[in-house]
Scaffold this active site. Structure first.
Site, PDB file in Angstrom:
ATOM      1  N   LEU A   1       0.973  -1.285  -0.095  1.00  0.00           N
ATOM      2  CA  LEU A   1      -0.191  -0.046  -0.040  1.00  0.00           C
ATOM      3  C   LEU A   1       0.902   1.311  -0.142  1.00  0.00           C
ATOM      4  O   LEU A   1       1.898   1.223   0.575  1.00  0.00           O
ATOM      5  CB  LEU A   1      -0.986   0.015   1.328  1.00  0.00           C
ATOM      6  CG  LEU A   1      -1.906  -1.055   1.158  1.00  0.00           C
ATOM      7  CD1 LEU A   1      -2.591  -1.122   2.596  1.00  0.00           C
ATOM      8  CD2 LEU A   1      -3.130  -0.937   0.180  1.00  0.00           C
TER       9      LEU A   1
ATOM     10  N   HIS B   1       3.572 -11.397   9.373  1.00  0.00           N
ATOM     11  CA  HIS B   1       4.641 -11.709   8.231  1.00  0.00           C
ATOM     12  C   HIS B   1       5.238 -13.132   8.795  1.00  0.00           C
ATOM     13  O   HIS B   1       5.385 -13.296   9.880  1.00  0.00           O
ATOM     14  CB  HIS B   1       5.645 -10.637   8.422  1.00  0.00           C
ATOM     15  CG  HIS B   1       6.753 -10.980   7.268  1.00  0.00           C
ATOM     16  ND1 HIS B   1       6.731 -10.706   6.007  1.00  0.00           N
ATOM     17  CD2 HIS B   1       8.075 -11.445   7.456  1.00  0.00           C
ATOM     18  CE1 HIS B   1       7.713 -11.033   5.415  1.00  0.00           C
ATOM     19  NE2 HIS B   1       8.825 -11.403   6.237  1.00  0.00           N
TER      20      HIS B   1
ATOM     21  N   ALA C   1       1.166 -21.088  13.585  1.00  0.00           N
ATOM     22  CA  ALA C   1       1.445 -19.868  14.642  1.00  0.00           C
ATOM     23  C   ALA C   1       0.816 -18.913  14.360  1.00  0.00           C
ATOM     24  O   ALA C   1       0.384 -18.141  15.351  1.00  0.00           O
ATOM     25  CB  ALA C   1       3.107 -19.934  14.789  1.00  0.00           C
TER      26      ALA C   1
HETATM   27  C1  GRF Z   1       0.622 -16.000   5.624  1.00  0.00           C
HETATM   28  O1  GRF Z   1       1.765 -16.782   6.000  1.00  0.00           O
HETATM   29  C2  GRF Z   1       1.392 -14.691   5.740  1.00  0.00           C
HETATM   30  O2  GRF Z   1       1.942 -13.986   6.559  1.00  0.00           O
HETATM   31  C3  GRF Z   1       2.038 -14.542   4.296  1.00  0.00           C
HETATM   32  O3  GRF Z   1       1.325 -15.212   3.309  1.00  0.00           O
HETATM   33  C4  GRF Z   1       0.405 -16.230   4.126  1.00  0.00           C
HETATM   34  C5  GRF Z   1      -0.819 -16.058   3.779  1.00  0.00           C
HETATM   35  O4  GRF Z   1      -1.780 -17.106   4.340  1.00  0.00           O
HETATM   36  N1  GRF Z   1       2.286 -13.000   4.097  1.00  0.00           N
HETATM   37  P1  GRF Z   1      -3.194 -17.109   4.176  1.00  0.00           P
HETATM   38  O5  GRF Z   1      -3.683 -16.575   2.958  1.00  0.00           O
HETATM   39  O6  GRF Z   1      -3.558 -16.493   5.557  1.00  0.00           O
HETATM   40  O7  GRF Z   1      -3.787 -18.483   4.244  1.00  0.00           O
END
Ligand code: GRF
Length: 199
Positions: free
Chosen positions: A92, A108, A172
C-alpha cells in the site's frame, strides 16, 4: 466494537482464524465489516462469503496511488476504522498510512527484521536458520518494517520443505494474529517513539 477491513490475496487461512475468533469470543472487540481482495476467485473470498462478510475486489492495475486510494475508499465505505492485512500480497502507498495512521496491521512469516519481503520462508530455509517465526506489526511506509507488536518463534525441523515449514508458521500465525487484533481492538496497544507497547 472496532470495525475492521481484512485485506487478502490468497487462501485466507488467517482471515478464517480471525472470523473464528470473532465468532467464538464475545469480547473479541473487532467486527470484520468487509474483506478486500486484489484477486478474484481466491479461497479467502469463499471464506468471507461463507461467514456472511461483504467482499470487495480491488484489482491491481499498475498504479500504486490509485490502487491504495481504492482500497482505503472500499474500507471506509463499509465503515472500517482499521485495516488488517492477512496474506495481502500488495504494497500500500503512503496514502493508506496517512488515512489509517497506526491502524494497519500485518502478519509476516518470519522474525522481522530477518527476511522481509515475499519470500521469507524460502529465505529462512535457504539461510539455514534454526528458528524462524511470525511477526505481527503495524504497517508504515516501508515494506515489513513498522513497529513490531508481537512475535513467536517457530523451529525449523530437519527435512523441512518450504511448504511444510510455512504450514507450521501459519499454525503459529493463526494463534497469534487473533490475539493481537483483539488487543488492538480493545485499545491495549500504543505506539510510543516508533515502538509498539502493550498496556
Ligand atoms: C501467511 O503466512 C502470511 O503471513 C503471508 O502469506 C500467508 C498467507 O496465508 N504473507 P493465508 O492467505 O492467510 O492462508
Amino acid at each position: 466494537m472496532l470495525p475492521i477491513a481484512v485485506l487478502v490475496s490468497g487462501s485466507g487461512s488467517n482471515l478464517q482464524a480471525l472470523i473464528d475468533s470473532a465468532r467464538r469470543d464475545p469480547d473479541f472487540g473487532a467486527k470484520i465489516v468487509v474483506v478486500i481482495s486484489d484477486r478474484r476467485e481466491v479461497r479467502a473470498l469463499e471464506r468471507a462469503e461463507a461467514a456472511g462478510v461483504p467482499t470487495v475486489i480491488v484489482e491491481w492495475e499498475g498504479d500504486r496511488t490509485r490502487f491504495t486510494a481504492a482500497v482505503c475508499d472500499a474500507a471506509e465505505t463499509f465503515g472500517a476504522e482499521a485495516m488488517v492485512l492477512a496474506g495481502f500480497m500488495r504494497i500500500l502507498g503512503p496514502e493508506a498510512i496517512a488515512r489509517f495512521p497506526n491502524r494497519i496491521l500485518n502478519t509476516h512469516p518470519s522474525l522481522l527484521p530477518a527476511f522481509p519481503g515475499a519470500h521469507a520462508v524460502e529465505q529462512a530455509l535457504a539461510r539455514g536458520v534454526a528458528v524462524t517465526g511470525v511477526t505481527v506489526h503495524f504497517v508504515d511506509e516501508l515494506v515489513d518494517h513498522g513497529p513490531i507488536i508481537d512475535q513467536v518463534p517457530v523451529r525449523v525441523e530437519p527435512g523441512d520443505t518450504v511448504e511444510v515449514l510455512h504450514e507450521r508458521i501459519k499454525a503459529a500465525e493463526h494463534r497469534l494474529y487473533p490475539t493481537v487484533v483483539k488487543d488492538f481492538a480493545l485499545g491495549r496497544i500504543d505506539v510510543i517513539d516508533g515502538k509498539a507497547a502493550k498496556r
